[in-house]
Design a protein around this motif. Sequence first.
Motif, PDB file in Angstrom:
ATOM      1  N   UNK A 103       0.895  -1.326  -0.023  1.00  0.00           N
ATOM      2  CA  UNK A 103      -0.049   0.071   0.076  1.00  0.00           C
ATOM      3  C   UNK A 103       0.736   1.340  -0.048  1.00  0.00           C
ATOM      4  N   UNK A 104       0.163   2.260   0.196  1.00  0.00           N
ATOM      5  CA  UNK A 104       0.884   3.697  -0.104  1.00  0.00           C
ATOM      6  C   UNK A 104       1.688   3.755   1.340  1.00  0.00           C
ATOM      7  N   UNK A 105       1.711   3.427   2.410  1.00  0.00           N
ATOM      8  CA  UNK A 105       2.736   3.627   3.407  1.00  0.00           C
ATOM      9  C   UNK A 105       3.552   2.513   3.397  1.00  0.00           C
ATOM     10  N   UNK A 106       3.721   1.618   2.770  1.00  0.00           N
ATOM     11  CA  UNK A 106       4.756   0.731   2.631  1.00  0.00           C
ATOM     12  C   UNK A 106       5.793   0.868   1.827  1.00  0.00           C
ATOM     13  N   UNK A 107       7.064   0.384   1.859  1.00  0.00           N
ATOM     14  CA  UNK A 107       8.341   0.640   1.315  1.00  0.00           C
ATOM     15  C   UNK A 107       8.573  -0.548   0.259  1.00  0.00           C
ATOM     16  N   UNK A 108       9.175  -0.156  -0.805  1.00  0.00           N
ATOM     17  CA  UNK A 108       9.425  -1.207  -2.065  1.00  0.00           C
ATOM     18  C   UNK A 108      10.859  -1.359  -1.607  1.00  0.00           C
ATOM     19  N   UNK A 109      10.990  -2.730  -1.261  1.00  0.00           N
ATOM     20  CA  UNK A 109      12.407  -3.383  -0.841  1.00  0.00           C
ATOM     21  C   UNK A 109      13.200  -3.673  -1.998  1.00  0.00           C
ATOM     22  N   UNK A 110      14.213  -3.165  -2.246  1.00  0.00           N
ATOM     23  CA  UNK A 110      15.185  -3.555  -3.487  1.00  0.00           C
ATOM     24  C   UNK A 110      15.595  -4.842  -3.380  1.00  0.00           C
ATOM     25  N   UNK A 111      15.466  -5.659  -4.234  1.00  0.00           N
ATOM     26  CA  UNK A 111      15.979  -7.008  -4.134  1.00  0.00           C
ATOM     27  C   UNK A 111      17.391  -7.083  -4.229  1.00  0.00           C
ATOM     28  N   UNK A 112      18.085  -8.254  -3.441  1.00  0.00           N
ATOM     29  CA  UNK A 112      19.588  -8.297  -3.627  1.00  0.00           C
ATOM     30  C   UNK A 112      19.885  -8.808  -5.151  1.00  0.00           C
ATOM     31  N   UNK A 113      19.095  -9.379  -5.856  1.00  0.00           N
ATOM     32  CA  UNK A 113      19.432 -10.040  -7.299  1.00  0.00           C
ATOM     33  C   UNK A 113      19.366  -9.256  -8.323  1.00  0.00           C
ATOM     34  N   UNK A 114      18.954  -8.100  -7.902  1.00  0.00           N
ATOM     35  CA  UNK A 114      18.986  -6.985  -9.211  1.00  0.00           C
ATOM     36  C   UNK A 114      19.774  -5.586  -8.818  1.00  0.00           C
ATOM     37  N   UNK A 254      -7.710  12.862 -11.294  1.00  0.00           N
ATOM     38  CA  UNK A 254      -8.948  12.140 -10.678  1.00  0.00           C
ATOM     39  C   UNK A 254      -8.797  10.995  -9.745  1.00  0.00           C
ATOM     40  N   UNK A 255      -7.505  10.581  -9.440  1.00  0.00           N
ATOM     41  CA  UNK A 255      -7.383   9.531  -8.419  1.00  0.00           C
ATOM     42  C   UNK A 255      -6.481  10.319  -7.283  1.00  0.00           C
ATOM     43  N   UNK A 256      -5.521  10.379  -7.380  1.00  0.00           N
ATOM     44  CA  UNK A 256      -4.722  11.036  -6.390  1.00  0.00           C
ATOM     45  C   UNK A 256      -3.074  10.665  -6.558  1.00  0.00           C
ATOM     46  N   UNK A 257      -2.344  10.441  -5.575  1.00  0.00           N
ATOM     47  CA  UNK A 257      -1.177  10.102  -5.525  1.00  0.00           C
ATOM     48  C   UNK A 257      -0.654   8.868  -4.753  1.00  0.00           C
ATOM     49  N   UNK A 258      -0.003   7.976  -5.110  1.00  0.00           N
ATOM     50  CA  UNK A 258       0.657   6.871  -4.655  1.00  0.00           C
ATOM     51  C   UNK A 258       2.110   7.041  -4.279  1.00  0.00           C
ATOM     52  N   UNK A 259       2.718   7.213  -3.256  1.00  0.00           N
ATOM     53  CA  UNK A 259       4.073   7.586  -3.065  1.00  0.00           C
ATOM     54  C   UNK A 259       4.671   6.487  -2.107  1.00  0.00           C
ATOM     55  N   UNK A 260       5.714   5.781  -2.331  1.00  0.00           N
ATOM     56  CA  UNK A 260       6.535   4.740  -1.540  1.00  0.00           C
ATOM     57  C   UNK A 260       7.895   5.222  -1.699  1.00  0.00           C
ATOM     58  N   UNK A 261       8.529   4.644  -0.289  1.00  0.00           N
ATOM     59  CA  UNK A 261      10.002   4.942  -0.317  1.00  0.00           C
ATOM     60  C   UNK A 261      10.452   3.594  -0.663  1.00  0.00           C
ATOM     61  N   UNK A 262      11.970   3.806  -1.143  1.00  0.00           N
ATOM     62  CA  UNK A 262      12.609   2.481  -1.441  1.00  0.00           C
ATOM     63  C   UNK A 262      13.703   2.417  -0.667  1.00  0.00           C
ATOM     64  N   UNK A 263      13.688   1.115   0.068  1.00  0.00           N
ATOM     65  CA  UNK A 263      14.561   0.649   1.075  1.00  0.00           C
ATOM     66  C   UNK A 263      15.416  -0.583   0.525  1.00  0.00           C
TER      67      UNK A 263
END
Length: 266
Positions: A103-114, A254-263
Amino acid sequence: MRIARFSVREGSPAAGSVSFGVVEGDTSQPESLMVHALAGHPFGQPQPTGETHRLADVRLLTPMLPSKIVAVGRNYAEHAAELGNAVPDVPLTFFKPSTAVIGPTEAIAYPPFSADVQHEAELAVVIGRMCREVPLERVPEVIFGYTCANDVTARDVQQREGQWARAKGFDTACPLGPWIETDLDPADLAVTCTVNGELRQSGRTSQMVRDVAALIVHISEAMTLLPGDVILTGTPAGVGPLNVGDEVAVSIEGIGTLANKVIKRG
């Protein structure tokens, strides 16, 4: 109507509870936004419980927990071209697993294989009823609403492995939110993506090679779609890298904004 899924923060008698709710207020004045809780799921006729919270006092979760996410690749000609690909003769579809959704309050976790994770801003369609082999004229009947999505992609893995399951299906690779807008015409909406405030993507849904209705007809020919299932409709040109510490924001008119941090994945 804006339908959100939320949990109540600590300090409230209802702390920790998870509900769907209707968000009301002027989105240009976030402090004015209120969420009115619903009983059960929001499909059919939503039933308010009488419980109301300031949006600032709740935590927004992914607005839906889909059984499946069906995504469409290369549905914007300029995006296909920027990666050296042709527009396919038929829609190019693939799956992202439900475990990729955040969801919008959760972080994108950078995978170690990329070493090359990229953003892809997209309009997401949320299905509102079980359906199969939907004729074109009945497509509006099966759509519950629309939300913002980020089809996060490990580009190097996608290119190296030749199929997209790991590249687009890793945990946290499908942010959705902030809520579902049920009253929206998807024909010509602005779609943008910023990274740390810098504009990266800017397009319109009118640039899609195949529109929302055509995609639902095509996908439902092959599989049954269930309430809450999500269809990702493709991304405009301008995809690019994400790095640990970045904040990526997908905005749709018409919808809004989805913001996520990258960790970094721990």
